[in-house]
Motif scaffolding. Structure first.
Motif, mmCIF file in Angstrom:
data_model
loop_
_atom_site.group_PDB
_atom_site.id
_atom_site.type_symbol
_atom_site.label_atom_id
_atom_site.label_comp_id
_atom_site.label_asym_id
_atom_site.label_seq_id
_atom_site.Cartn_x
_atom_site.Cartn_y
_atom_site.Cartn_z
ATOM 1 N N SER A 1 47.606 -0.231 42.012
ATOM 2 C CA SER A 1 48.782 -0.020 41.160
ATOM 3 C C SER A 1 49.434 1.329 41.461
ATOM 4 O O SER A 1 50.667 1.432 41.519
ATOM 5 C CB SER A 1 48.426 -0.126 39.680
ATOM 6 N N SER A 2 48.622 2.365 41.691
ATOM 7 C CA SER A 2 49.174 3.674 42.059
ATOM 8 C C SER A 2 49.826 3.609 43.434
ATOM 9 O O SER A 2 50.892 4.189 43.662
ATOM 10 C CB SER A 2 48.082 4.750 42.056
ATOM 11 N N ARG A 3 49.195 2.894 44.345
ATOM 12 C CA ARG A 3 49.753 2.739 45.692
ATOM 13 C C ARG A 3 51.094 2.010 45.633
ATOM 14 O O ARG A 3 52.069 2.423 46.268
ATOM 15 C CB ARG A 3 48.771 1.992 46.596
ATOM 16 N N ASN A 4 51.179 0.945 44.847
ATOM 17 C CA ASN A 4 52.434 0.204 44.710
ATOM 18 C C ASN A 4 53.526 1.076 44.106
ATOM 19 O O ASN A 4 54.679 1.037 44.547
ATOM 20 C CB ASN A 4 52.240 -1.058 43.871
ATOM 21 N N TYR A 5 53.173 1.869 43.094
ATOM 22 C CA TYR A 5 54.143 2.787 42.491
ATOM 23 C C TYR A 5 54.612 3.807 43.522
ATOM 24 O O TYR A 5 55.815 4.041 43.684
ATOM 25 C CB TYR A 5 53.531 3.496 41.277
ATOM 26 N N PHE A 6 53.664 4.411 44.227
ATOM 27 C CA PHE A 6 53.982 5.421 45.238
ATOM 28 C C PHE A 6 54.935 4.845 46.281
ATOM 29 O O PHE A 6 55.931 5.481 46.645
ATOM 30 C CB PHE A 6 52.687 5.901 45.897
ATOM 31 N N LEU A 7 54.650 3.642 46.754
ATOM 32 C CA LEU A 7 55.484 3.027 47.792
ATOM 33 C C LEU A 7 56.858 2.611 47.274
ATOM 34 O O LEU A 7 57.773 2.403 48.068
ATOM 35 C CB LEU A 7 54.757 1.836 48.412
#
Length: 70
Positions: free
Chosen positions: A15-21
């Protein structure tokens, strides 16, 4: 959950990776400069918001600097 740094947070939290991207590349690059100080998803969101607000303030000041007769 707390992680060692931004890199680990992005590696372990989808979820953090998706937000970051989803962020603009310029914000992503700035966040990488703060790698050691981002240890949670909350810190990631907070730091990203701070960077976006700062970038917006710079844009506004540059606009009025170029157009000072407005």
């Amino acid at each position: 959950m707390q992680y060692k740094n931004l890199h680990e947070l992005l590696y372990r939290s989808s979820s953090s990776r998706n937000y970051f991207l989803s962020l603009p590349v310029s914000v992503q690059m700035e966040l990488h400069k703060h790698n050691d100080y981002i240890n949670t998803a909350e810190e990631l969101h907070k730091r990203a918001d701070e960077i976006k607000k700062y970038n917006h303030a710079v844009e506004i000041s540059e606009f009025y600097g170029r157009n000072n007769n407005l």
